[in-house]
Each structure stands twice: as structure tokens, then as C-alpha cells.
Design a protein around this motif. Structure first.
Motif, PDB file in Angstrom:
ATOM      1  N   ASP A  99       0.851  -1.190   0.000  1.00 13.96           N
ATOM      2  CA  ASP A  99       0.000   0.000   0.000  1.00 13.96           C
ATOM      3  C   ASP A  99       0.891   1.246   0.000  1.00 13.96           C
ATOM      4  OD1 ASP A  99      -1.913   1.933   0.326  1.00 13.96           O
ATOM      5  OD2 ASP A  99      -2.656   1.212   2.255  1.00 13.96           O
ATOM      6  N   PRO A 100       1.370   1.666  -1.182  1.00 11.07           N
ATOM      7  CA  PRO A 100       2.313   2.809  -1.218  1.00 11.07           C
ATOM      8  C   PRO A 100       1.682   4.113  -0.755  1.00 11.07           C
ATOM      9  CG  PRO A 100       1.626   2.199  -3.438  1.00 11.07           C
ATOM     10  CD  PRO A 100       1.103   1.137  -2.528  1.00 11.07           C
ATOM     11  N   LEU A 101       0.374   4.287  -0.938  1.00  8.47           N
ATOM     12  CA  LEU A 101      -0.262   5.519  -0.474  1.00  8.47           C
ATOM     13  C   LEU A 101      -0.191   5.644   1.045  1.00  8.47           C
ATOM     14  CD1 LEU A 101      -3.352   5.595  -2.843  1.00  8.47           C
ATOM     15  CD2 LEU A 101      -1.627   7.406  -2.659  1.00  8.47           C
ATOM     16  N   SER A 102      -0.466   4.551   1.758  1.00 11.13           N
ATOM     17  CA  SER A 102      -0.385   4.596   3.224  1.00 11.13           C
ATOM     18  C   SER A 102       1.048   4.767   3.685  1.00 11.13           C
ATOM     19  CB  SER A 102      -0.983   3.324   3.821  1.00 11.13           C
ATOM     20  OG  SER A 102      -2.377   3.272   3.600  1.00 11.13           O
ATOM     21  N   THR A 103       1.977   4.108   2.986  1.00  6.57           N
ATOM     22  CA  THR A 103       3.388   4.276   3.329  1.00  6.57           C
ATOM     23  C   THR A 103       3.799   5.730   3.161  1.00  6.57           C
ATOM     24  OG1 THR A 103       3.889   2.020   2.647  1.00  6.57           O
ATOM     25  CG2 THR A 103       5.742   3.548   2.777  1.00  6.57           C
ATOM     26  N   TRP A 104       3.409   6.332   2.041  1.00  6.09           N
ATOM     27  CA  TRP A 104       3.750   7.744   1.792  1.00  6.09           C
ATOM     28  C   TRP A 104       3.127   8.651   2.849  1.00  6.09           C
ATOM     29  CZ3 TRP A 104       0.618  11.977   0.743  1.00  6.09           C
ATOM     30  CH2 TRP A 104       1.282  13.133   0.347  1.00  6.09           C
ATOM     31  N   HIS A 105       1.855   8.428   3.136  1.00  5.76           N
ATOM     32  CA  HIS A 105       1.141   9.238   4.132  1.00  5.76           C
ATOM     33  C   HIS A 105       1.876   9.197   5.473  1.00  5.76           C
ATOM     34  CE1 HIS A 105      -3.088  10.411   5.820  1.00  5.76           C
ATOM     35  NE2 HIS A 105      -2.120  11.011   6.477  1.00  5.76           N
ATOM     36  N   HIS A 106       2.226   8.004   5.913  1.00  4.94           N
ATOM     37  CA  HIS A 106       2.913   7.848   7.197  1.00  4.94           C
ATOM     38  C   HIS A 106       4.271   8.536   7.175  1.00  4.94           C
ATOM     39  CE1 HIS A 106       5.731   5.661   9.891  1.00  4.94           C
ATOM     40  NE2 HIS A 106       4.720   5.775  10.754  1.00  4.94           N
ATOM     41  N   ASP A 107       5.041   8.318   6.095  1.00  2.19           N
ATOM     42  CA  ASP A 107       6.391   8.878   6.033  1.00  2.19           C
ATOM     43  C   ASP A 107       6.362  10.397   6.058  1.00  2.19           C
ATOM     44  OD1 ASP A 107       7.387   6.349   5.940  1.00  2.19           O
ATOM     45  OD2 ASP A 107       7.869   6.359   3.798  1.00  2.19           O
ATOM     46  N   LYS A 111       7.945  12.782   9.131  1.00  2.00           N
ATOM     47  CA  LYS A 111       9.066  13.669   8.788  1.00  2.00           C
ATOM     48  C   LYS A 111       8.727  15.125   9.074  1.00  2.00           C
ATOM     49  CE  LYS A 111      11.167  10.629   5.341  1.00  2.00           C
ATOM     50  NZ  LYS A 111      11.541  10.420   3.919  1.00  2.00           N
ATOM     51  N   VAL A 112       7.460  15.504   8.816  1.00  2.00           N
ATOM     52  CA  VAL A 112       7.047  16.866   9.143  1.00  2.00           C
ATOM     53  C   VAL A 112       7.090  17.077  10.653  1.00  2.00           C
ATOM     54  CG1 VAL A 112       5.091  18.460   9.131  1.00  2.00           C
ATOM     55  CG2 VAL A 112       5.683  17.208   7.061  1.00  2.00           C
ATOM     56  N   GLU A 113       6.595  16.072  11.393  1.00  2.00           N
ATOM     57  CA  GLU A 113       6.632  16.163  12.854  1.00  2.00           C
ATOM     58  C   GLU A 113       8.052  16.248  13.372  1.00  2.00           C
ATOM     59  OE1 GLU A 113       4.499  12.859  14.378  1.00  2.00           O
ATOM     60  OE2 GLU A 113       2.534  13.552  13.668  1.00  2.00           O
TER      61      GLU A 113
END
Length: 668
Positions: A99-107, A111-113
Motif C-alpha cells: 500500500d504505497p499511499l499509506s506508506t507515503w502518508h505515514h512517512d 518527517k514533518v513532525e
């Protein structure tokens, strides 16, 4: 090496599955069936899963995407609920995917945090934009503008970082991405079969009676009833709320070695014999006993039953009286002893000289074909439910063949296994295709026994459906012999509320309780061997009838979808072992029923509940109100509640649970 080495992602413990997929899972039309699986992968990238749920005759590729969600304490356990909308053979398969969308969302979020800026996130922002464009290329047109706009924002270096990310992470767009995910490394589990029956397979109220006992009493002596006379009894059965009218065998009764009253070896001239001793010079399994009427009379009986909103279940007993036509035309279908005689049925110390068992090993092809012919003969006469007598004494492969041969053309035909036998055999009969099964309910009387057995049945609801009969012509349990009218109420409440399908044998509503002898479960003057007319009108007029109570129980069952379920049965602690507390919920609605019933028919029982509130759809500290569907009383309840049940007034509460507390109801 065993197992599937081609699984790119991890999928295990798919459920429900029957015998590792050797047999079909079961459900009924409209039933909510949870599909679960353990799904995992290597590394830290996100994994997701879905169920491919395919209707009969359709291709899996046409099935809509049904995403699974995580549930329970285990981190890798996933679930989705399917609801079949038609009868027949469905299939289901679990698919796991990267699920690359969920992986991207999490990453991006972490990183912003962590304080990373646009330069450090440049690759992430571009990867996200490409993913959104990939979704936009395949998504419905109404979503494309939002998707491409979010991708443009991710690339817009003139915007603040939060503004660049915000469109992609908005709840609206996240829902679009959930419905139209990017799926990579798609890995499928084994495809499993799900046989879907009509709803009567799971839910119904059965009433058993002997049409031959419905004749008039002339000069103080009973006369053999006909189908026309038996049809006069049908409105009263329908009035009690029953759905299925079960008839013992209606065929000619053997004359050779006919049994007399109470199973005596010598029959008198007026003895009618056992209807399970099938066949004589008047015909066999495809014939109607001439004293009952003709085949057309039977069809008229079936038609009248349907007019009243019920249906007929017919006994299928594969055995023969010594004078059955098969004995002459096909002696090889039976077992011949060394002295040349045919072996009759025995279950020491019981002997059944009036019955010859069939030997399925001597001519299986001929026997299979004849039984299928007989079944289809009665199907043509309007029968869609068969109660099968002693299926555990016949080969399993025969039943598997017969049931599915019938369902190929008539998926609505149901088969009930009357198999009071060892657990392994009882369960295997259900696995191979029997729609329902008789159970050990009759002998479960203590609270711990009822709870243990109820949990077992609920856990195996994906293939075994119980039918809780409170009594049968063969079984008058000791509790009914000595417990008086309160025990008849107690057992009726337990059977009708715990199981979505339950049954009553005629005479239960008259509190018939006299056994043949102490320690015996046989009725005195059992109807299996003699006519047993009953004065229904006199019982109703005098108030000595349980019929109104049975009617109320069936009305409650029809009003509550929760009581038409098995999978949702849950037991709740209560501090008196003579009180049983359980609940049922309906996954398709807010319906919830809570039952508290006394198991003691002699003395008043008191206790305090410790309800499992989440099982009722409530938080632990919630208050709620209940309405007793038997008495109409209202109470305000919480987790702990005082209960007092007098068996001579009312031995049970059957509560509708109202999840918002009404202060106008008096406290209990």
C-alpha cells in the motif's frame, strides 16, 4: 516442502474455512459473515488487504473492492464483513498488497513532525504527486480534478509546506484514495467456497405432529386420521407462530413383524405400527399410506400449509419393513445373515424386528439412483425440507453426493440431520452438506453445560446450524417429567432464544410428561406405535395449554432480527448458578436482546448480573433501559442489576435493550 512458496506477502489463518477448505463454508441470504485473516509483510512499508467476494456464476475480476480493516489485539489481524444477496455457490479470497499511499502518508507525517523542511522532503513530495496522478488516471472522472490539483500542490514550491501537503491529506481526498488505492505486489490466498442457503436454513420454528392422530374419536376409540383432517390442525399451528410443519413418514406401514403399543412385539388387530417401519404390499417410499389419503391429498395438505405461511418438512428414513417392495425386488440392498435371513436393526438392548437397514455397499449405484428418485418425487409434490432419520448410520459419501446432486438443480431444498451421535460424526455430517442438525440441547440442563455448548455452536456457525428441539417422540427428558409446567416454559425459552431454529413435538403445549418407566426417556403410550388424539379445544378453554406462551415466544423471535442469529450469541456472568444470562445482537441493525432465565422450576431465584457491556454495544459505565417482551415491564439497567425470577409467575426475562437510558422507567 509444503505450503505455498509463491506468496509474495504473508497471508495466513483465513477464516471461516471448513476443514482447510475441503468443504464449503455456509451462510444464508442477508447474513453478515465476517471474513478474517492474518496479513503481514517484511520491512516497514504498509500492507493492506481486501476480500474478493464473488456471486454465483460471476468472475472474480468483476467483484467490487471490499477493503479489510485491522481488528482485535493482534496487530496483523484483518477483517471485512460480506453479505450475500442470493442463494448458490459464492467464493471468497483474501488479497494482500503493498500500500504505497499509506506508506507515503505515514512517512510524510512523521518527517514533518520531526521538523524536516521542503528540501529534505523533495523526493517525498514528488513521489506523492506521482501516486496521485496514478490514481487519477484510473479513478472516476468526478475525482480527477481533486487528485490532479493535490498533485499540483505537492509540486508548487511557492506554497508553504503545510499548504502543499494539506490537499493530499484532506479527509475528502483520503476517502477517495481509500476507495481507489494503488495496489502493488497483489498476493491472493486460496479461493474458498461459500454455499448460501435461503433464510429458513438458519431461522425457523418447527412443529412436529402425526397426521394419523388427527382422526375423530368414535365410541371412545381413536380412528386413523387423514390429510384432510390433519389440515384442520394447521391454523392452530400457524397461530402459535410456527414456520415449519414436520411430518413423520407418511408411507405405508409394514405389516410383517409390526410392533404393538409401547413397542410390544405382538401387534393387535387395531395396532397401527411404527411409521418408520416403511413399506408393505401397499407401496414403499414413494407411496402414501392409504388411510392418510392419496398423493393429491398430500399435495393439498402442502398447499394449505403454504397458504398459512408455513411449509412442510418430510421425514426421509432410509430403511424398510420386511414387506417393503425393495425386499423382494432388490434383496441385495440388505444384509443377509449366514442362515439366509435378512438382518433387522438392532441397537442393544433395543431390537427393531420391524425394520431392515439398507446395506449401501452391496449396490451403491442402484441405491443412490433410487433414493434420488424418491427425493425428487416428494420435491415434485411440494416438499422443500427433509428431516433425515439417523443419517449417521449411512455412508458419509452417499449423503455428500445426494445433497449436492439435489442442490445442483434446487438450491432451496434443505436437509436436517437427526443424528444424536458422537460429536465427530455430527460435525462431519454438517461439513459435507446437511443444512441443520439436531443437537445435544435436550441433555444440557446445567448453566455451565448450556454456556459451553452455546459457545461451541456459535463458534462453528460457519458450517453447523443447530435445531433445538425441546422434545421429540423419542425423547422426554427427565427435567420435563418432574419439573412441572414451569420447566416446560424454561426449556421453551432456552431453545427459542438461544437457537435461531427450534422445534416442538406435539403435546408439549399440553405438558405431556409421563414416561414409560422411571429412568426412561420414552413416553408412556408413545405416539410412535399408536394413535394419540388430543383435545386441544378443552385444554385451551381450561387454560391448561402452553400454546399462548409458545405463540408469544415465536412473536418475539419474529420481531427481533437479533434472535434470528447464531454467531452473535454471548453469555454474561451472573452470581447464581441457577440463572443463565445471554444476549444476541443483529449486525445489520441496532437490535439487541438480553435474556435472563431461571434453570430451577421449583424455587424463586435471585442474582446480580455483571454484564459484558461492549457485547451489548455499550460502554462499561453506560446506563440503558430494557423492556420485557413477555410481561411488558420496563426497567433502567446498568452493568450490575438485581434479578428475581419466580418460576410459577414467570421464569424468564426477554429484554429488548434500548441503548439510550429513559429516566421515566422505574428502577429494577
Amino acid at each position: 516442502m509444503t505450503g505455498r512458496a509463491d506468496l509474495r506477502l504473508g497471508i495466513s489463518d483465513v477464516a471461516p474455512v471448513v476443514s482447510c477448505g475441503s468443504f464449503s463454508t455456509r451462510a444464508v441470504v442477508g447474513e453478515h459473515l465476517p471474513i478474517t485473516a492474518t496479513v503481514f509483510r517484511e520491512g516497514h512499508d504498509a500492507v493492506a488487504a481486501n476480500v474478493v467476494f464473488t456471486p454465483p456464476g460471476e468472475e472474480p475480476s468483476a467483484a467490487p473492492l471490499l477493503r479489510m480493516t485491522k481488528f482485535g489485539p493482534e496487530p496483523d489481524r484483518w477483517t471485512a464483513t460480506v453479505v450475500p444477496d442470493r442463494e448458490g455457490l459464492w467464493t471468497y479470497q483474501v488479497e494482500a498488497w503493498d500500500d504505497p499511499l499509506s506508506t507515503w502518508h505515514h512517512d510524510v507525517e512523521v518527517k514533518v513532525e520531526a521538523g524536516q523542511g521542503p528540501e529534505e522532503l523533495a523526493n517525498d513530495l514528488e513521489s506523492g504527486a506521482r501516486l496521485l496522478e496514478e490514481v487519477a488516471a484510473a479513478a472516476p472522472e468526478e475525482h480527477r480534478e481533486a487528485l490532479t490539483g493535490a498533485a499540483t500542490a505537492l509540486r508548487d514550491q511557492s506554497l508553504e509546506l503545510t499548504a502543499r501537503i494539506a490537499p493530499a491529506l484532506s479527509p475528502t481526498l483520503q476517502q477517495v484514495l481509500h476507495d481507489h488505492p494503488v495496489r502493488r505486489l497483489v498476493t491472493g490466498s486460496q479461493r474458498h467456497e461459500l454455499w448460501v442457503d435461503r433464510s429458513r436454513a438458519l431461522y425457523g420454528s418447527w412443529y412436529e405432529f402425526f397426521p394419523r392422530s388427527e382422526g375423530p374419536v368414535v365410541g371412545g376409540a381413536p380412528t386413523h386420521g387423514t390429510f384432510a383432517q390433519a389440515a384442520e390442525r394447521l391454523p392452530a399451528i400457524a397461530e402459535m407462530g410456527f414456520d415449519v410443519v414436520y411430518l413423520p413418514p407418511i408411507h405405508p406401514v409394514g405389516k410383517v413383524n409390526r410392533k404393538g403399543k409401547n413397542n410390544t412385539l405382538v401387534a393387535q388387530a387395531d395396532d397401527v405400527g411404527s411409521p418408520w417401519a416403511i413399506g408393505s404390499d401397499e407401496g414403499g417410499h414413494d407411496a402414501v399410506h392409504p388411510q392418510l389419503g392419496t398423493l393429491d391429498d398430500f399435495k393439498a395438505f402442502v398447499g394449505r400449509t403454504r397458504e398459512l405461511g408455513m411449509e412442510v418438512a418430510l421425514d426421509l428414513a432410509l430403511q424398510a419393513a420386511p414387506d417393503h417392495p425393495w425386499v423382494t425386488s432388490h434383496p441385495e440392498w440388505f444384509t443377509t445373515k449366514p442362515d439366509g435371513t435378512i438382518a433387522y436393526a438392532e441397537n442393544p438392548p433395543k431390537k427393531y424386528q420391524d425394520i431392515y437397514p439398507i446395506n449401501f455397499d452391496n449396490d451403491p449405484e442402484g441405491i443412490y439412483a433410487e433414493v434420488l428418485r424418491v427425493v425428487r418425487h416428494w420435491m415434485d409434490a411440494g416438499v422443500r425440507v427433509f428431516r433425515v432419520d439417523n443419517p449417521h448410520t449411512k455412508p458419509l459419501n452417499f449423503w455428500h453426493w445426494l445433497i449436492w446432486e439435489v442442490k445442483k438443480t434446487d438450491p432451496d431444498v434443505l436437509f436436517l440431520a437427526e443424528a444424536f451421535t458422537r460429536p465427530a460424526m455430527m460435525h462431519q455430517l454438517a461439513r459435507i452438506g446437511f443444512t441443520q442438525s439436531y443437537t445435544y440441547f435436550t441433555w444440557r440442563t446445567e448453566r455451565w453445560e448450556l454456556e459451553e455448548y452455546g459457545r461451541e455452536l456459535a463458534e462453528n456457525a460457519h458450517y453447523m446450524r443447530p435445531n433445538f428441539f425441546v422434545n421429540t417422540p423419542d425423547i422426554l427428558h427427565e427435567t420435563l417429567q418432574v419439573g412441572g409446567p414451569p420447566m416446560f416454559k424454561i426449556r421453551a425459552v432456552l431453545a427459542s432464544m438461544m437457537s435461531p431454529t427450534w422445534g416442538v413435538y406435539s403435546g408439549y403445549e399440553l405438558f405431556e410428561h409421563v414416561g414409560l418407566r422411571p429412568g426412561s426417556e420414552e413416553y408412556l403410550d408413545t405416539e410412535k406405535f399408536q394413535l394419540r388424539p388430543r383435545d386441544w379445544a378443552a385444554a385451551e378453554a381450561s387454560g391448561r395449554s402452553l400454546a399462548p406462551y409458545l405463540r408469544r415466544l415465536n412473536e418475539i423471535r419474529r420481531a427481533h432480527p437479533a434472535l434470528q442469529q447464531l454467531r452473535t450469541l454471548r453469555f454474561h456472568p451472573i452470581d447464581n448458578p441457577n440463572l443463565l444470562c445471554f444476549s444476541k445482537t443483529d449486525p445489520g441493525s441496532d437490535d439487541c436482546v438480553l435474556v435472563v432465565v431461571s434453570l430451577n422450576s421449583t424455587y424463586t431465584q435471585i442474582g446480580t448480573t455483571a454484564l459484558d457491556m461492549p457485547a451489548l454495544g455499550l460502554d462499561w459505565s453506560d446506563g440503558f433501559s430494557v423492556t420485557d417482551d413477555i410481561t411488558g415491564a420496563h426497567y433502567d439497567w446498568g452493568q450490575a442489576n438485581y434479578v428475581e425470577l419466580d418460576p410459577y409467575r414467570e421464569p424468564a426475562h426477554v429484554f429488548t435493550v434500548h441503548r439510550s437510558l429513559s429516566a421515566s422507567h422505574p428502577p429494577h
